[in-house]
Structures are given as structure tokens and as C-alpha cells.
Design an enzyme around this catalytic site. Structure first.
Site, mmCIF file in Angstrom:
data_model
loop_
_atom_site.group_PDB
_atom_site.id
_atom_site.type_symbol
_atom_site.label_atom_id
_atom_site.label_comp_id
_atom_site.label_asym_id
_atom_site.label_seq_id
_atom_site.Cartn_x
_atom_site.Cartn_y
_atom_site.Cartn_z
ATOM 1 N N ASP A 1 -24.908 -7.532 -15.424
ATOM 2 C CA ASP A 1 -24.979 -8.077 -16.770
ATOM 3 C C ASP A 1 -23.714 -7.882 -17.581
ATOM 4 O O ASP A 1 -23.032 -6.876 -17.433
ATOM 5 C CB ASP A 1 -26.107 -7.367 -17.528
ATOM 6 C CG ASP A 1 -27.219 -8.323 -17.840
ATOM 7 O OD1 ASP A 1 -26.917 -9.465 -18.201
ATOM 8 O OD2 ASP A 1 -28.367 -7.916 -17.681
ATOM 9 N N GLY A 2 -23.440 -8.833 -18.438
ATOM 10 C CA GLY A 2 -22.364 -8.678 -19.407
ATOM 11 C C GLY A 2 -21.171 -9.591 -19.146
ATOM 12 O O GLY A 2 -20.186 -9.532 -19.886
ATOM 13 N N LEU B 1 -22.862 -1.679 6.336
ATOM 14 C CA LEU B 1 -23.391 -1.933 4.986
ATOM 15 C C LEU B 1 -24.146 -3.262 5.002
ATOM 16 O O LEU B 1 -23.621 -4.258 5.491
ATOM 17 C CB LEU B 1 -22.230 -2.022 3.976
ATOM 18 C CG LEU B 1 -22.583 -2.558 2.584
ATOM 19 C CD1 LEU B 1 -23.504 -1.594 1.833
ATOM 20 C CD2 LEU B 1 -21.320 -2.791 1.745
ATOM 21 N N SER C 1 -30.865 -15.415 -10.894
ATOM 22 C CA SER C 1 -32.327 -15.302 -10.971
ATOM 23 C C SER C 1 -32.957 -16.695 -11.026
ATOM 24 O O SER C 1 -32.275 -17.677 -11.350
ATOM 25 C CB SER C 1 -32.726 -14.504 -12.208
ATOM 26 O OG SER C 1 -32.528 -15.294 -13.365
ATOM 27 N N HIS D 1 -17.789 -14.680 -15.215
ATOM 28 C CA HIS D 1 -18.406 -14.623 -13.880
ATOM 29 C C HIS D 1 -17.335 -14.429 -12.797
ATOM 30 O O HIS D 1 -17.558 -13.728 -11.813
ATOM 31 C CB HIS D 1 -19.211 -15.897 -13.607
ATOM 32 C CG HIS D 1 -20.376 -16.065 -14.537
ATOM 33 N ND1 HIS D 1 -21.219 -15.027 -14.866
ATOM 34 C CD2 HIS D 1 -20.842 -17.143 -15.228
ATOM 35 C CE1 HIS D 1 -22.160 -15.459 -15.711
ATOM 36 N NE2 HIS D 1 -21.940 -16.746 -15.945
ATOM 37 N N GLU E 1 -34.739 -17.675 -13.269
ATOM 38 C CA GLU E 1 -34.637 -18.086 -14.680
ATOM 39 C C GLU E 1 -33.235 -18.626 -15.004
ATOM 40 O O GLU E 1 -33.058 -19.376 -15.959
ATOM 41 C CB GLU E 1 -34.953 -16.909 -15.609
ATOM 42 C CG GLU E 1 -36.415 -16.467 -15.590
ATOM 43 C CD GLU E 1 -36.799 -15.667 -14.347
ATOM 44 O OE1 GLU E 1 -35.909 -15.055 -13.718
ATOM 45 O OE2 GLU E 1 -37.995 -15.680 -13.997
ATOM 46 N N ARG F 1 -29.843 -22.219 -17.486
ATOM 47 C CA ARG F 1 -28.517 -22.199 -18.149
ATOM 48 C C ARG F 1 -27.886 -23.596 -18.121
ATOM 49 O O ARG F 1 -28.289 -24.443 -17.320
ATOM 50 C CB ARG F 1 -27.622 -21.186 -17.445
ATOM 51 C CG ARG F 1 -28.160 -19.775 -17.644
ATOM 52 C CD ARG F 1 -27.170 -18.735 -17.218
ATOM 53 N NE ARG F 1 -27.708 -17.431 -17.541
ATOM 54 C CZ ARG F 1 -26.998 -16.335 -17.724
ATOM 55 N NH1 ARG F 1 -25.685 -16.365 -17.598
ATOM 56 N NH2 ARG F 1 -27.564 -15.193 -18.017
ATOM 57 N N TRP G 1 -31.620 -20.890 -13.686
ATOM 58 C CA TRP G 1 -31.514 -22.355 -13.601
ATOM 59 C C TRP G 1 -31.567 -22.986 -14.985
ATOM 60 O O TRP G 1 -31.177 -24.136 -15.165
ATOM 61 C CB TRP G 1 -32.646 -22.938 -12.723
ATOM 62 C CG TRP G 1 -32.538 -22.581 -11.273
ATOM 63 C CD1 TRP G 1 -33.385 -21.770 -10.583
ATOM 64 C CD2 TRP G 1 -31.556 -23.031 -10.324
ATOM 65 N NE1 TRP G 1 -32.987 -21.674 -9.273
ATOM 66 C CE2 TRP G 1 -31.873 -22.441 -9.084
ATOM 67 C CE3 TRP G 1 -30.440 -23.871 -10.407
ATOM 68 C CZ2 TRP G 1 -31.119 -22.664 -7.935
ATOM 69 C CZ3 TRP G 1 -29.680 -24.093 -9.264
ATOM 70 C CH2 TRP G 1 -30.026 -23.493 -8.055
ATOM 71 N N GLY H 1 -20.921 -12.812 -19.609
ATOM 72 C CA GLY H 1 -20.765 -13.748 -20.724
ATOM 73 C C GLY H 1 -20.127 -13.065 -21.925
ATOM 74 O O GLY H 1 -19.192 -13.594 -22.536
ATOM 75 N N ARG H 2 -20.638 -11.861 -22.266
ATOM 76 C CA ARG H 2 -20.104 -11.144 -23.434
ATOM 77 C C ARG H 2 -18.667 -10.682 -23.192
ATOM 78 O O ARG H 2 -17.843 -10.692 -24.088
ATOM 79 C CB ARG H 2 -21.017 -9.958 -23.772
ATOM 80 C CG ARG H 2 -22.249 -10.390 -24.549
ATOM 81 C CD ARG H 2 -23.301 -9.330 -24.556
ATOM 82 N NE ARG H 2 -24.007 -9.261 -23.273
ATOM 83 C CZ ARG H 2 -24.850 -8.301 -22.930
ATOM 84 N NH1 ARG H 2 -25.070 -7.301 -23.758
ATOM 85 N NH2 ARG H 2 -25.465 -8.337 -21.775
ATOM 86 N N TRP H 3 -18.362 -10.317 -21.957
ATOM 87 C CA TRP H 3 -16.987 -9.914 -21.601
ATOM 88 C C TRP H 3 -16.045 -11.083 -21.882
ATOM 89 O O TRP H 3 -14.966 -10.907 -22.464
ATOM 90 C CB TRP H 3 -16.946 -9.526 -20.119
ATOM 91 C CG TRP H 3 -15.625 -9.052 -19.605
ATOM 92 C CD1 TRP H 3 -15.182 -7.766 -19.550
ATOM 93 C CD2 TRP H 3 -14.568 -9.869 -19.052
ATOM 94 N NE1 TRP H 3 -13.926 -7.713 -19.005
ATOM 95 C CE2 TRP H 3 -13.521 -8.995 -18.691
ATOM 96 C CE3 TRP H 3 -14.399 -11.235 -18.835
ATOM 97 C CZ2 TRP H 3 -12.325 -9.438 -18.113
ATOM 98 C CZ3 TRP H 3 -13.221 -11.687 -18.276
ATOM 99 C CH2 TRP H 3 -12.200 -10.790 -17.930
HETATM 100 C C1 FPP Z 1 -25.326 -11.972 -15.779
HETATM 101 O O1 FPP Z 1 -24.415 -11.893 -16.875
HETATM 102 C C2 FPP Z 1 -24.650 -12.485 -14.579
HETATM 103 C C3 FPP Z 1 -25.011 -13.593 -13.873
HETATM 104 C C4 FPP Z 1 -26.187 -14.410 -14.252
HETATM 105 C C5 FPP Z 1 -24.249 -14.086 -12.717
HETATM 106 C C6 FPP Z 1 -23.646 -13.039 -11.834
HETATM 107 C C7 FPP Z 1 -22.709 -13.699 -10.894
HETATM 108 C C8 FPP Z 1 -21.497 -13.232 -10.490
HETATM 109 C C9 FPP Z 1 -20.991 -11.893 -10.886
HETATM 110 C C10 FPP Z 1 -20.561 -14.025 -9.631
HETATM 111 C C11 FPP Z 1 -21.149 -14.961 -8.592
HETATM 112 C C12 FPP Z 1 -21.885 -14.300 -7.511
HETATM 113 C C13 FPP Z 1 -21.373 -13.963 -6.296
HETATM 114 C C14 FPP Z 1 -22.263 -13.285 -5.315
HETATM 115 C C15 FPP Z 1 -19.978 -14.213 -5.935
HETATM 116 P P1 FPP Z 1 -24.614 -12.839 -18.137
HETATM 117 O O2 FPP Z 1 -23.987 -14.156 -17.851
HETATM 118 O O3 FPP Z 1 -26.082 -12.910 -18.449
HETATM 119 O O4 FPP Z 1 -23.819 -12.077 -19.243
HETATM 120 P P2 FPP Z 1 -24.283 -11.882 -20.754
HETATM 121 O O5 FPP Z 1 -25.537 -11.083 -20.712
HETATM 122 O O6 FPP Z 1 -23.148 -11.128 -21.377
HETATM 123 O O7 FPP Z 1 -24.461 -13.244 -21.341
#
Ligand code: FPP
Length: 230
Positions: free
Chosen positions: A2-3, A113, A47, A19, A49, A53, A51, A5-7
Site C-alpha cells: 500500500d501507498g 523461495l 485485488s 506503482h 476490487e 480503478r 478492477w 498512489g500517495r507516494w
Molecule cells: C496499492 O497501492 C498497490 C496496488 C493496488 C498495486 C501494487 C502493484 C505493484 C507494486 C506493481 C505491479 C505488480 C507486480 C507484481 C510487478 P495504492 O495504489 O492503493 O496506493 P494508495 O493507497 O496510496 O492509493
């Protein structure tokens, strides 16, 4: 993870840049697992959910996944990493599905792993699917009521054959499970860090492991030490 988007928002960048930075955190985390001997790493990458976005973010995430698989395939084969997935990958775009299957096949014999990608995954849906498969067997007269045990349910989940997680790391300070591994997390230790996923470094991973090692696990019974502590 998580994070992302905020990053990105903090830097005035599009969410996809977050991402992308998150993908580099995955590389660091996988390396930290190899360095410390962690044998299973499950990443909640997309997730059911997610979809909902915007279409551009969803397609960007799918492209990132494909790029990650293309770039990391040979390294996974070489480093002894086995790729698996949980979730309904039949819902992903066909090129992503093909690439995933190709890398899973190429790494199937590895055992150092196991990297598990949760893709189009929902803990509740996984449990519903398991219950349906049990109901089908019962209705066909192939399953007695007494045979329905926690072990049987384990064997019908996407995670069949994998151990339950010892540790759940949640970034960006969120204090929720968010539909992740609902059955499997029953006795998992939870570590929450305020850091956004793209900022998550090897030291943060090691801090999470140290936090885990300091816990005493009772599983509802008497005190036991974590394996690393024993
Ligand atoms: C949640 O942060 C993150 C995701 C929904 C996507 C995670 C995907 C990746 C890190 C890269 C792609 C995957 C692979 C396996 C290469 P958020 O977007 O909800 O952030 P926020 O909470 O700050 O809005």
C-alpha cells in the site's frame, strides 16, 4: 503493497509512477528474502476490487506485471525462485496470463523461495469457491460431513500446499486486512509500518523480521517462541 498512489501524489507524479517505484520495492524485498532464507513471499499485487480503478491505471498495472515477468524470468530460474499465483488469473488480459503460465512452468522445479503473486484475488471469493467445491462433492455423495475439516478446507483454497503466513507486513499505516488471505491469516503476526510501499527498503524488511522474532506465539494456548527465537 500500500501507498504507491500517495507516494506518487506527494511528488506530483501520476499514480502509475508510484506503482513503477513499487515494482522496484518488490525486487528489494525478494532479494531480502533470498538473503535471509525466507521461503515464501506472497505479494498482494492486484485485488478483485482493484478492477474498479480507472481503466488506464488497470492496464498500466497489467503492463507493469508483464514487464516484471519478462525482466525477472531468467533471474528467477537462476536464483531458485518458484513463481506461483493465487486469484482468478483467467480474468487477466491474455498476454499476462500466457506470460505468468510460462514463468510458472519455467520455475516449477525451484524451491529456494516461492514467490506468490495474488492477482485478481479476494479472500472471500477464494472461500466461496472452496465451499462450492466441497458442496459439489457432498451433493455427489463423495464427501461425508465428518470429512469436512480445517485441513480439507486448506486443500481447497488457492494456497493448497503452502504454509500459512507467519508474518503479514502492511505498509502505509493501514490497519486492515482488506480481503487478503482471510482463512490463512488466523494466527499470523501483523507488522504495520507507516512507510509507503515504494519507500520500503531492505532495512524495513529486516525490522519487520526482528519485530516478528520478538513476538511470543500462543495460538490460543500456552506461550511458544518464534522459530527464529527458539
Ligand atoms: C496499492 O497501492 C498497490 C496496488 C493496488 C498495486 C501494487 C502493484 C505493484 C507494486 C506493481 C505491479 C505488480 C507486480 C507484481 C510487478 P495504492 O495504489 O492503493 O496506493 P494508495 O493507497 O496510496 O492509493
Amino acid at each position: 503493497m500500500d501507498g504507491n498512489g500517495r507516494w506518487a501524489q506527494q511528488r506530483g507524479l501520476p499514480r502509475l509512477a508510484g506503482h513503477e517505484a513499487g515494482s522496484r520495492s518488490i525486487e528489494r524485498c525478494v532479494q531480502a528474502c533470498l538473503d535471509t532464507g525466507v521461503e515464501f513471499l506472497t505479494l498482494y499485487a492486484f485485488s478483485s476490487e482493484n478492477w474498479k480503478r480507472p481503466a488506464a491505471e488497470v492496464s498500466g498495472l497489467m503492463l507493469l506485471l508483464e514487464k516484471f515477468l519478462n525482466q525477472k524470468r531468467d533471474e528467477m530460474v537462476r536464483e531458485g525462485i518458484r513463481l506461483r499465483h493465487i486469484g482468478r488469473i483467467q480474468e487477466l488480459p491474455p498476454p499476462c496470463q500466457r506470460k505468468l503460465r510460462e514463468v510458472m512452468d519455467a520455475t516449477a522445479q525451484n524451491s529456494r523461495l516461492t514467490l506468490v503473486l495474488a492477482l485478481s484475488y479476494s479472500g472471500r471469493t477464494e472461500i466461496v469457491d472452496a465451499v462450492k467445491s466441497i458442496a459439489r462433492d457432498a451433493a455427489a455423495g463423495n464427501l461425508a460431513e465428518d470429512a469436512i475439516t480445517p485441513e480439507l478446507i486448506d486443500s481447497r483454497l488457492n494456497t493448497a500446499g503452502m504454509p500459512d503466513p507467519d508474518l503479514l507486513i502492511r505498509t502505509s499505516g493501514e490497519m486492515r486486512i482488506s480481503n487478503f488471505l482471510l482463512w490463512q491469516l488466523s494466527y499470523t503476526e501483523i507488522h504495520v509500518t507507516k512507510k509507503f510501499w515504494p519507500d520500503f527498503q531492505k532495512e524495513d524488511f529486516l525490522a519487520a523480521l526482528a519485530d516478528f522474532q520478538s513476538r511470543s506465539r500462543r495460538y490460543g494456548g500456552v506461550e511458544t517462541q518464534t522459530e527464529a527465537n527458539a
